[in-house]
Design an enzyme around this catalytic site. Structure first.
Site, short mmCIF file in Angstrom:
data_model
loop_
_atom_site.label_atom_id
_atom_site.label_comp_id
_atom_site.label_asym_id
_atom_site.label_seq_id
_atom_site.Cartn_x
_atom_site.Cartn_y
_atom_site.Cartn_z
N GLY A 15 24.60 -41.05 -19.35
CA GLY A 15 23.39 -40.70 -19.38
C GLY A 15 23.08 -40.00 -20.51
N ARG A 36 33.16 -36.29 -13.19
CA ARG A 36 34.15 -36.31 -12.16
C ARG A 36 35.11 -37.77 -12.74
NH1 ARG A 36 30.35 -36.71 -7.28
NH2 ARG A 36 29.15 -37.74 -9.15
N ARG A 37 34.29 -38.72 -13.23
CA ARG A 37 34.94 -39.93 -13.60
C ARG A 37 35.91 -39.98 -14.67
NH1 ARG A 37 29.47 -43.43 -13.09
NH2 ARG A 37 28.60 -41.51 -13.59
N TYR A 147 15.14 -33.37 -3.79
CA TYR A 147 15.35 -33.42 -5.20
C TYR A 147 14.51 -32.52 -5.82
CZ TYR A 147 16.10 -34.92 -10.11
OH TYR A 147 16.19 -34.73 -11.30
N LYS A 151 15.30 -29.17 -8.15
CA LYS A 151 14.82 -29.13 -9.64
C LYS A 151 13.73 -27.68 -9.81
CE LYS A 151 17.67 -31.90 -11.70
NZ LYS A 151 18.27 -31.25 -13.08
N GLY A 178 10.65 -36.12 -18.19
CA GLY A 178 9.96 -37.13 -17.13
C GLY A 178 11.16 -38.08 -17.15
N THR A 182 18.25 -43.91 -17.27
CA THR A 182 19.89 -43.91 -17.38
C THR A 182 20.42 -44.26 -15.97
OG1 THR A 182 19.59 -41.78 -16.01
CG2 THR A 182 19.68 -41.58 -18.63
N GLU A 183 21.61 -43.89 -15.44
CA GLU A 183 22.02 -44.35 -14.34
C GLU A 183 21.34 -43.61 -13.11
OE1 GLU A 183 26.52 -44.18 -14.37
OE2 GLU A 183 26.23 -45.20 -16.30
#
Ligand code: NDP
Ligand code: 8X3
Length: 246
Positions: A15, A36-37, A147, A151, A178, A182-183
């Site tokens: 993203g 992490r990946r 969430y 934020k 906004g 993305t994922e």
């Protein structure tokens, strides 16, 4: 010869973070980035090859953050981007593990990384921190208590840090998007891609590259200019809840 600028990006494997890697690299910056990946970090490394350094890091792990970032040369710009949303339900149906994951990543992770980098920036007499906030840091919406809280905390941290850093030469800003395709929504809905796709149905969301171009704009203002908070919306979105769908 002009000095090569160095950026450190968290959450670079997908993203907005990944788009920022590409945009800053294309502008000639030296990019240090993590996530992490490891397979995705390896892919970035082999795609870009030069002026890119990748390393695995979970920003929730405070000791790992201290250790890994002590090996990173002081960046001119820290981009705190790593973050996620998990779950979308009224507060009383929320899952403890989802709340912990969001608050530990979006709030404490950002604090860990900032604490590890800022002393060296201040010692150098300048630098910049850009936090990726959200419209959810300006407005609370139904089914998003944890969430939105995370934020709103990012907004508070950005504003407090700007005051802490005033006079040190370090600029502190946020870019607050906004809807961005993305994922993010797939992660929010625990892998349910069909439900995730409905988030952007009938409207044109931002692309990760739109956000990356804005981060670059904030980063490249003259040093005496601080674009302190940029709220970046798709034209089809007027607020968290007002989205025009065709
Ligand atoms: P993606 O899911 O596409 O990317 C999220 C990135 O964060 C990944 O690289 C992921 O990497 C990383 N990440 C998540 N948890 C951790 C962790 N514990 N440690 C290190 N890295 C982590 O989502 P976006 O690109 O959309 O999200 C990026 C930021 O933008 C987030 O802060 C999000 O809240 C914010 N945002 C997104 C909006 C949207 O509509 N998409 C709108 C407003 C703000 P990995 O899994 O490999 O660790
Ligand atoms: C991500 C955008 O509207 O899902 O922060 O909160 S939204």
């Amino acid at each position: 010869m002009a000095e090569v600028k160095r950026i450190l990006i968290t959450g670079a494997t997908a993203g907005i973070g990944r788009a920022c890697v590409h945009v800053f690299h294309a502008e000639g910056w030296e990019v240090w980035c993590c996530g992490r990946r490891e397979d995705r970090l390896g892919k970035l490394q082999s795609e870009l090859q030069e002026r890119i350094h990748t390393f695995p890091l979970d920003v929730r792990e405070s000791h790992a953050v201290e250790g890994a970032l002590s090996e990173v040369p002081t960046p001119h710009l820290l981009l705190n981007n790593a973050g996620l949303s998990r779950g979308f339900e009224p507060l009383w149906e929320g899952k403890l593990e989802d709340w912990n994951e969001m608050l530990d990543t979006n709030v404490k992770g950002l604090l860990h990384v900032s604490r590890a980098i800022l002393p060296r920036m201040i010692e150098n007499g300048g630098g910049q921190v850009i936090n990726i906030g959200s419209i959810a840091g300006h407005e609370a919406y139904p089914n998003g208590a944890a969430y939105c809280a995370s934020k709103h905390a990012v907004t508070a941290i950005t504003r407090a840090l700007r005051k802490d850093a005033c006079g040190t030469g370090v600029r502190v800003s946020s870019v607050d998007p906004g809807l961005v395709n993305t994922e993010f929504s797939t992660v929010r809905f625990h892998g349910d891609t069909e439900r995730a796709g409905r988030t952007y149905e009938g409207m044109t969301p931002l692309a990760a590259e739109d956000v990356a171009e804005t981060v670059l704009w904030v980063a490249t203002r003259p040093e005496h200019v601080n674009a302190a908070e940029v709220l970046l919306l798709p034209t089809d979105q007027a607020s968290a809840g007002i989205v025009h769908r065709r």
